[in-house]
Motif scaffolding. Sequence first.
Motif, PDB file in Angstrom:
ATOM      1  N   TYR A  12       0.833  -1.201   0.000  1.00 38.94           N
ATOM      2  CA  TYR A  12       0.000   0.000   0.000  1.00 38.94           C
ATOM      3  C   TYR A  12       0.864   1.246   0.000  1.00 38.94           C
ATOM      4  CZ  TYR A  12      -4.205  -2.636   1.136  1.00 38.94           C
ATOM      5  OH  TYR A  12      -5.263  -3.484   1.112  1.00 38.94           O
ATOM      6  N   ARG A  13       1.887   1.128   0.834  1.00 36.23           N
ATOM      7  CA  ARG A  13       2.771   2.276   0.966  1.00 36.23           C
ATOM      8  C   ARG A  13       3.399   2.605  -0.374  1.00 36.23           C
ATOM      9  NH1 ARG A  13       5.862   5.197   4.842  1.00 36.23           N
ATOM     10  NH2 ARG A  13       6.623   6.873   3.512  1.00 36.23           N
ATOM     11  N   SER A  14       3.885   1.539  -1.033  1.00 32.29           N
ATOM     12  CA  SER A  14       4.537   1.815  -2.308  1.00 32.29           C
ATOM     13  C   SER A  14       3.531   2.318  -3.337  1.00 32.29           C
ATOM     14  CB  SER A  14       5.273   0.591  -2.825  1.00 32.29           C
ATOM     15  OG  SER A  14       4.373  -0.468  -3.000  1.00 32.29           O
ATOM     16  N   VAL A  15       2.311   1.772  -3.264  1.00 38.75           N
ATOM     17  CA  VAL A  15       1.282   2.275  -4.193  1.00 38.75           C
ATOM     18  C   VAL A  15       0.974   3.729  -3.860  1.00 38.75           C
ATOM     19  CG1 VAL A  15      -1.155   2.119  -4.768  1.00 38.75           C
ATOM     20  CG2 VAL A  15       0.238   0.063  -4.694  1.00 38.75           C
ATOM     21  N   LEU A  16       0.830   3.963  -2.568  1.00 32.83           N
ATOM     22  CA  LEU A  16       0.495   5.310  -2.126  1.00 32.83           C
ATOM     23  C   LEU A  16       1.570   6.294  -2.557  1.00 32.83           C
ATOM     24  CD1 LEU A  16      -1.782   6.558  -0.489  1.00 32.83           C
ATOM     25  CD2 LEU A  16      -0.339   6.385   1.509  1.00 32.83           C
ATOM     26  N   ASP A  17       2.812   5.847  -2.430  1.00 31.38           N
ATOM     27  CA  ASP A  17       3.912   6.724  -2.823  1.00 31.38           C
ATOM     28  C   ASP A  17       3.783   7.145  -4.278  1.00 31.38           C
ATOM     29  OD1 ASP A  17       6.682   5.415  -0.826  1.00 31.38           O
ATOM     30  OD2 ASP A  17       5.141   6.935  -0.476  1.00 31.38           O
ATOM     31  N   LYS A  18       3.197   6.226  -5.068  1.00 36.91           N
ATOM     32  CA  LYS A  18       3.087   6.583  -6.482  1.00 36.91           C
ATOM     33  C   LYS A  18       1.957   7.573  -6.721  1.00 36.91           C
ATOM     34  CE  LYS A  18       5.025   2.485  -8.605  1.00 36.91           C
ATOM     35  NZ  LYS A  18       4.853   1.289  -7.809  1.00 36.91           N
ATOM     36  N   VAL A  19       0.964   7.491  -5.850  1.00 35.43           N
ATOM     37  CA  VAL A  19      -0.208   8.319  -6.102  1.00 35.43           C
ATOM     38  C   VAL A  19      -0.022   9.712  -5.506  1.00 35.43           C
ATOM     39  CG1 VAL A  19      -2.664   8.548  -5.609  1.00 35.43           C
ATOM     40  CG2 VAL A  19      -1.705   6.340  -6.227  1.00 35.43           C
ATOM     41  N   VAL A  20       0.504   9.753  -4.309  1.00 35.16           N
ATOM     42  CA  VAL A  20       0.776  11.069  -3.719  1.00 35.16           C
ATOM     43  C   VAL A  20       2.263  11.141  -3.426  1.00 35.16           C
ATOM     44  CG1 VAL A  20      -1.508  11.309  -2.708  1.00 35.16           C
ATOM     45  CG2 VAL A  20       0.295  10.187  -1.441  1.00 35.16           C
TER      46      VAL A  20
ATOM     47  N   PRO B   6       5.703  11.293  -1.407  1.00 32.97           N
ATOM     48  CA  PRO B   6       6.095  10.490  -0.240  1.00 32.97           C
ATOM     49  C   PRO B   6       5.826  11.190   1.082  1.00 32.97           C
ATOM     50  CG  PRO B   6       7.785  10.423  -1.915  1.00 32.97           C
ATOM     51  CD  PRO B   6       6.775  11.420  -2.385  1.00 32.97           C
ATOM     52  N   GLU B   7       6.002  12.497   1.086  1.00 33.05           N
ATOM     53  CA  GLU B   7       5.792  13.173   2.362  1.00 33.05           C
ATOM     54  C   GLU B   7       4.340  13.094   2.768  1.00 33.05           C
ATOM     55  OE1 GLU B   7       9.148  15.282   0.224  1.00 33.05           O
ATOM     56  OE2 GLU B   7       7.119  14.651  -0.281  1.00 33.05           O
ATOM     57  N   VAL B   8       3.468  13.354   1.781  1.00 34.21           N
ATOM     58  CA  VAL B   8       2.029  13.272   2.091  1.00 34.21           C
ATOM     59  C   VAL B   8       1.665  11.834   2.449  1.00 34.21           C
ATOM     60  CG1 VAL B   8      -0.278  13.625   1.193  1.00 34.21           C
ATOM     61  CG2 VAL B   8       1.552  15.179   0.548  1.00 34.21           C
ATOM     62  N   ALA B   9       2.259  10.923   1.724  1.00 37.75           N
ATOM     63  CA  ALA B   9       1.956   9.505   1.989  1.00 37.75           C
ATOM     64  C   ALA B   9       2.308   9.149   3.416  1.00 37.75           C
ATOM     65  CB  ALA B   9       2.746   8.637   1.013  1.00 37.75           C
ATOM     66  N   SER B  10       3.464   9.620   3.859  1.00 39.08           N
ATOM     67  CA  SER B  10       3.855   9.236   5.226  1.00 39.08           C
ATOM     68  C   SER B  10       2.920   9.878   6.227  1.00 39.08           C
ATOM     69  CB  SER B  10       5.308   9.639   5.479  1.00 39.08           C
ATOM     70  OG  SER B  10       5.419  11.032   5.535  1.00 39.08           O
ATOM     71  N   LYS B  11       2.498  11.077   5.913  1.00 38.05           N
ATOM     72  CA  LYS B  11       1.553  11.712   6.834  1.00 38.05           C
ATOM     73  C   LYS B  11       0.247  10.945   6.888  1.00 38.05           C
ATOM     74  CE  LYS B  11       2.199  16.367   8.180  1.00 38.05           C
ATOM     75  NZ  LYS B  11       1.526  17.651   8.340  1.00 38.05           N
ATOM     76  N   LEU B  12      -0.207  10.522   5.706  1.00 42.85           N
ATOM     77  CA  LEU B  12      -1.460   9.758   5.661  1.00 42.85           C
ATOM     78  C   LEU B  12      -1.300   8.443   6.402  1.00 42.85           C
ATOM     79  CD1 LEU B  12      -2.634  10.341   1.988  1.00 42.85           C
ATOM     80  CD2 LEU B  12      -3.805  11.092   4.046  1.00 42.85           C
ATOM     81  N   MET B  13      -0.155   7.779   6.171  1.00 48.43           N
ATOM     82  CA  MET B  13       0.073   6.473   6.795  1.00 48.43           C
ATOM     83  C   MET B  13       0.106   6.592   8.308  1.00 48.43           C
ATOM     84  SD  MET B  13       0.463   3.951   4.622  1.00 48.43           S
ATOM     85  CE  MET B  13       1.549   2.772   5.304  1.00 48.43           C
ATOM     86  N   SER B  14       0.697   7.687   8.774  1.00 43.36           N
ATOM     87  CA  SER B  14       0.806   7.801  10.231  1.00 43.36           C
ATOM     88  C   SER B  14      -0.510   8.193  10.850  1.00 43.36           C
ATOM     89  CB  SER B  14       1.888   8.820  10.580  1.00 43.36           C
ATOM     90  OG  SER B  14       1.480  10.090  10.114  1.00 43.36           O
TER      91      SER B  14
ATOM     92  N   VAL C 218       4.893  22.496   1.062  1.00 45.09           N
ATOM     93  CA  VAL C 218       3.928  21.669   1.785  1.00 45.09           C
ATOM     94  C   VAL C 218       4.312  20.200   1.582  1.00 45.09           C
ATOM     95  CG1 VAL C 218       1.997  23.242   1.714  1.00 45.09           C
ATOM     96  CG2 VAL C 218       2.371  21.620  -0.159  1.00 45.09           C
ATOM     97  N   PRO C 219       3.941  19.281   2.432  1.00 44.60           N
ATOM     98  CA  PRO C 219       3.332  19.558   3.729  1.00 44.60           C
ATOM     99  C   PRO C 219       4.311  20.085   4.764  1.00 44.60           C
ATOM    100  CG  PRO C 219       3.656  17.217   3.459  1.00 44.60           C
ATOM    101  CD  PRO C 219       4.146  17.863   2.205  1.00 44.60           C
ATOM    102  N   VAL C 220       5.595  19.977   4.478  1.00 42.71           N
ATOM    103  CA  VAL C 220       6.603  20.471   5.430  1.00 42.71           C
ATOM    104  C   VAL C 220       7.417  21.545   4.738  1.00 42.71           C
ATOM    105  CG1 VAL C 220       8.591  19.816   6.804  1.00 42.71           C
ATOM    106  CG2 VAL C 220       6.708  18.224   6.522  1.00 42.71           C
TER     107      VAL C 220
ATOM    108  N   VAL D 117      -4.023  28.302   1.472  1.00 43.10           N
ATOM    109  CA  VAL D 117      -4.525  27.352   2.460  1.00 43.10           C
ATOM    110  C   VAL D 117      -4.186  25.941   1.967  1.00 43.10           C
ATOM    111  CG1 VAL D 117      -6.573  26.409   3.582  1.00 43.10           C
ATOM    112  CG2 VAL D 117      -6.383  28.874   3.156  1.00 43.10           C
ATOM    113  N   ALA D 118      -3.500  25.190   2.802  1.00 42.61           N
ATOM    114  CA  ALA D 118      -3.094  23.826   2.418  1.00 42.61           C
ATOM    115  C   ALA D 118      -3.715  22.826   3.385  1.00 42.61           C
ATOM    116  CB  ALA D 118      -1.570  23.681   2.467  1.00 42.61           C
ATOM    117  N   GLY D 119      -4.180  21.747   2.833  1.00 46.02           N
ATOM    118  CA  GLY D 119      -4.754  20.739   3.722  1.00 46.02           C
ATOM    119  C   GLY D 119      -5.535  19.716   2.943  1.00 46.02           C
ATOM    120  N   ASN D 120      -6.249  18.860   3.660  1.00 49.41           N
ATOM    121  CA  ASN D 120      -7.042  17.806   3.033  1.00 49.41           C
ATOM    122  C   ASN D 120      -8.414  18.337   2.749  1.00 49.41           C
ATOM    123  OD1 ASN D 120      -5.373  15.397   2.984  1.00 49.41           O
ATOM    124  ND2 ASN D 120      -5.273  15.720   5.179  1.00 49.41           N
ATOM    125  N   MET D 121      -8.732  18.430   1.501  1.00 43.39           N
ATOM    126  CA  MET D 121     -10.043  18.933   1.097  1.00 43.39           C
ATOM    127  C   MET D 121     -10.877  17.759   0.627  1.00 43.39           C
ATOM    128  SD  MET D 121      -8.961  22.133   1.286  1.00 43.39           S
ATOM    129  CE  MET D 121      -7.417  22.974   1.201  1.00 43.39           C
ATOM    130  N   GLY D 122     -12.161  17.870   0.951  1.00 44.55           N
ATOM    131  CA  GLY D 122     -13.020  16.808   0.446  1.00 44.55           C
ATOM    132  C   GLY D 122     -13.846  16.217   1.568  1.00 44.55           C
TER     133      GLY D 122
END
Lengths: 986, 227
Positions: free
Chosen positions: A355-363, A365-373, A443-445, A492-497
């Motif tokens: 999942y992580r590797s898939v996620l890394d492809k979609v978003v 890596p920084e966002v992915a790690s934030k999402l994962m955590s 962003v995100p850092v 403004v940065a963040g998770n929209m939706g």
Amino acid sequence: MIRLRESFGAKLLAGLLGTVGVLFLVTFLVVRTETDRQVEVVARHAVTSAETQFRALEEFRRRQADRFSRSFVLGRRTLAALDEAVTPEAKGELADLVAYELQLATLEDVVVAFCDGAGDPVLTLHDEMMIPGEDPLEVRPLAASLLDDASALESHAYRVFDSRLYSVRTYLITLGGRAVGTVSLGLPITPGEVSSIGDVLGVELCLAVDGACVVGTPRARGTLSARMMSAAMEGERVQVDGRLWSIQATPLSDAEPGQGSQVVAIPLDEVLAPFERIRGALLLGGGGSFLLAIIIGTFMSRSFSRPMRALVAATERVAQGDFHIRVQAVSRDEVGNLAHAFNQMTEGLLLKERYRSVLDKVVSPEVASKLMSGEVELGGETRMVTVLFADIRGFTELTEGMPPQRVINLLNEIMQHFSDAVERAGGVVDKYVGDELMAVFGVPVAQGGEAARALGAARMIQEAAKHISSARTRRGDHPISVGVGVHTGIAVAGNMGSRDRLNYTVVGGTVNLAARLCKSAVGGQILCTGETLEAAGDAPPARSMGSRPFKGFTSEVEVYSVETGIEDRPKARPRGRSLAILLAGMFLAPAAGHAQGGEWPTLAGAGLEYVSPSGFFQIGLSGQLDIEALHTSTPWAGLVHQESAGGLAAHRLRIFTDVFVGDNVYGLIEFRSDRGHAPSDDPVSARIEQAYLRFTNDAGSLGFQVGLIPAPFGSYSQRHLTTADPFLRPPLPYDYHTVLHRLIDPRSIDGFLSWRDDSSRWREPGVPPLWDVPYQWGGQLTWKIGPMDFRLAGVNSAPSSEPDAWYDLSEIEYPSWVLGTGITLSPSLRLGLGYNRGPWTDWGLSHDDTPGATVYHDPYSDQEMFSADFTFARGPVVLRGEAILDRWEIPGVPQGVVDVNYTVEGQVDLAAGIFLAARVGYIDFRPVTGETIEVDWDYDVARYETSLGYRLARNAGVLVSAYSQVQEDFGETDTRFVGARLWWAF
Amino acid sequence: MTLRIRASLAVLPVLAVVMTAGTPGTSAHEQSAPGSIVGHVELRPPPQRRSVSRYAGGPSATRGVQAVAAVAYLVGDLPSAASRATPTRVAIAQRDTAFVPSAVVVSTGSVVAFPNEDDFYHNVFSYSGNARFDLGRYPRGQSKNVTFTEPGMVKIYCEVHEFMRAVVLVTDHPFHSVVSPEGNFRIGEVPPGSYTLVVSHPDVGETRREVTVRDGETLRVSMVLSR
């Protein structure tokens, strides 16, 4: 060894054994206490019963005595007679009276004694006879006590008279209230009475006075008497004649306790028998449960510890990042569940990784790690960001007429470059919209220097676009052009939706302006704002384009065009690596055949092998060629057949035909050509060396082999001439010839002795403890179960039989039997034991037809051997050892000639295919004791051997070996040997 | 402002090509798209050979010699830009008295681990010309590593169990593939050019085919490998 704290198995075992031990001990103690108590109860009961019986008899006697005495006590005649009895003649009157009364009363064996008023004995009679003596019955004290004591009329005591025990009752004779004398009546206690008491109660009874058993049951007077006499007052357990007795003594008369005692011996065997049985059963059960506890404890701890260890190892692997590891769940209990849970966990981890590797492809890596955590929140934060938009100009026209797949591929390729550029610059690709890319820096850092990096990314994007374009134009395709817009500002940065579908993005005027800038840029241009340039600081040169109005912004915005710095570069020279690749390519070209694989040619490789289409039947040809160069300092006929010291070359060619029928049948025929086993004049001997059929079951645990097989006895036979045999010669016991020679008749002791002392005969081909490796006709059964293996074989000759007996089936009278067993204690260590017995020679006697020749009725002499061996292999080291006790029967020497052989060898792999080995062998000849001789046969021999090997390939190698052999006597016959061998298994 | 270059498009020959999703070479001198080779090998290996210990003291059950997979690789003038063979880490386990996997292709500098997953000892060794090693005996749970620095075909055996086999092909470039049990293999990212395709199996032998890879083209080959 086993540390309690570190080993669960040890704890479990200790717990089990402790519990069993405590239980056993408690039960044992309880049983013992009960036994003692029961014995006591029985003894007391017996004693009490005996006493009761005895008292009953006493009562009967008392009544007898009372009746008898009445006539004396009450009769006037007695008085008169007593009065007159002072003189001996008058005594006769009294005596007659007594005799008369006795007859009336029909009593026998009664002692009667009279005392006068002063207490002096007057007359003592036994039946009708007068007993001489002052006081033969010792009635004086009895009389005295009665006469003195006014109230007592009678008393009772025991007396021993004429070695019989009498129960004596003394009565007072009164006349008109005045005591005039006493009469004492002694009634015998017969052995019959005592025996009947004893029989009824089942005890041995004895009435003892003054330490002597006066009357008692037969055994009491016999074997038990000594112990009974010495018994104390309390119960005492003694062992007489293998039976257990409890001996108790009670005083005969309470009035005179020192007078005598009643000793009872109670047989305890029957009383104790059930307890003994209980105890035996307890011991057996205890021992059995102890053993069971050990076995169960070991088994359980093993079944627990092993999966635990596997789990620990697997966990370590997971920690190192290997999520493919799985643990085998063997049992269905908690341990198995743990294994299942572990597997599920690693699967989950693996899935998470995917999942992580898939996620890394979609978003990013920084966002992915934030999402994962799990830091996923709706809503955003206000940040200072730099936004970049890149847009492919004229993409629609570009891809007009293209098949859709090609459009997508082209787009992906271009976007791959752009996003590479963005990511290399530390930005995050926010989204792709058709042919447009949006990237955000900060962003995100926030990492610092966002604006500068965004500009850098913009330039890289233009560079990539230029490359792609030029490649396309070279091919004749339409070039592409890209416009880039960059702006820095608050957003403004963040998770929209919604909570289920989020998009981490940036919104705000900043974003809009960047998008508009991008649209406003021409192909190949980077447009940015003053804010960006200011934030970038050390920015690349930019040119002001003036102010422009943008939709959605009230005032005009100052726009700058950033230099892209792209020029046409010359073609890069091919790097130096291509030369290396060329060489590698040449090197990769395989050599002829499989020589590159490190294997010398084989017959199988050349195709000399047939396998049936179904694979059921297979026949293959293979072989081994050894070429040896040897040199020995002392000629030794049996060793390599030389006439004199020096060097020689030897060959050994073996051709094997392997036949497989199904999976369970295997046959082998070996044809061998070498110098032969027995010394002969012909240096080349060719023969069929092995020919056997082997049947194995599917698991390989049971095997039966029949035919001409290598000797089943001896650990060396099973690795002879393989890579597990790192020396040139066999171990000393298999390679040494003693003085014993089958053609010399040792019945003639002179011949034996002279032969022993003749050093020149040592080099004759005598009989060795074991001939090299014998090949014998016979059958062998092997059985493997768990770590143990067993072997039973019957072959036609003994290890010391000569080679011409190996191949000869016609002369066997009875075979040699071999028993072997081994246990593999751990993967490293194996121990083995062997036994062999069979005839080693018939001395040629049975064939002696010459007249006058003595023919033995039993011409065969047996050889008996016991062997013990070990093999230890771990890492690069292999250690082996074998000890053989070898006993040959020879006529005239009943216990046979004995020699004890020891071999210890070690081998260590120094590097791949290079090994060093050393071996020490020793033969100890035990002194020979014959019918008429005693020979101290101290010709012990020792051999020190070393060898060095090098593997040329998997199936070929060289070996160099040397040994020094020392004979204890005959100092000058130390032998030095050196040799080399080239071997090739084809 | 887009230019319409439809005319030039019509002039160019239409090639039925499918561009791969890979990236072209990073060096600037050749921007051609790489092709790939998809192949099928019909393996006609001899029926599985059996082996058994001739002496009854050793493991005496008849076992089939372990079947090893075939490998396919390119030989020839491979351009520098393409050879970015990165060293990898692979493991060949000893499990159930067999090497798992039985064939592996690695690039030079790779490290192959040999973990022992059986309850008894194995002794992994090879005397191949380019990689010679003997790992000795180590128990279950332990593992030893071998670094392959020279290209070539390495045949791996076990001293204790005569029927175990494994093969490691060490290459200096990434154009290789292990042939699947069904006989398929795919070598991707091949720079356009002419090479020799070699399919090799240690028991059967090898077969070669001259191939030419064009820009972005997937070349299909069908080969037969038999004794």
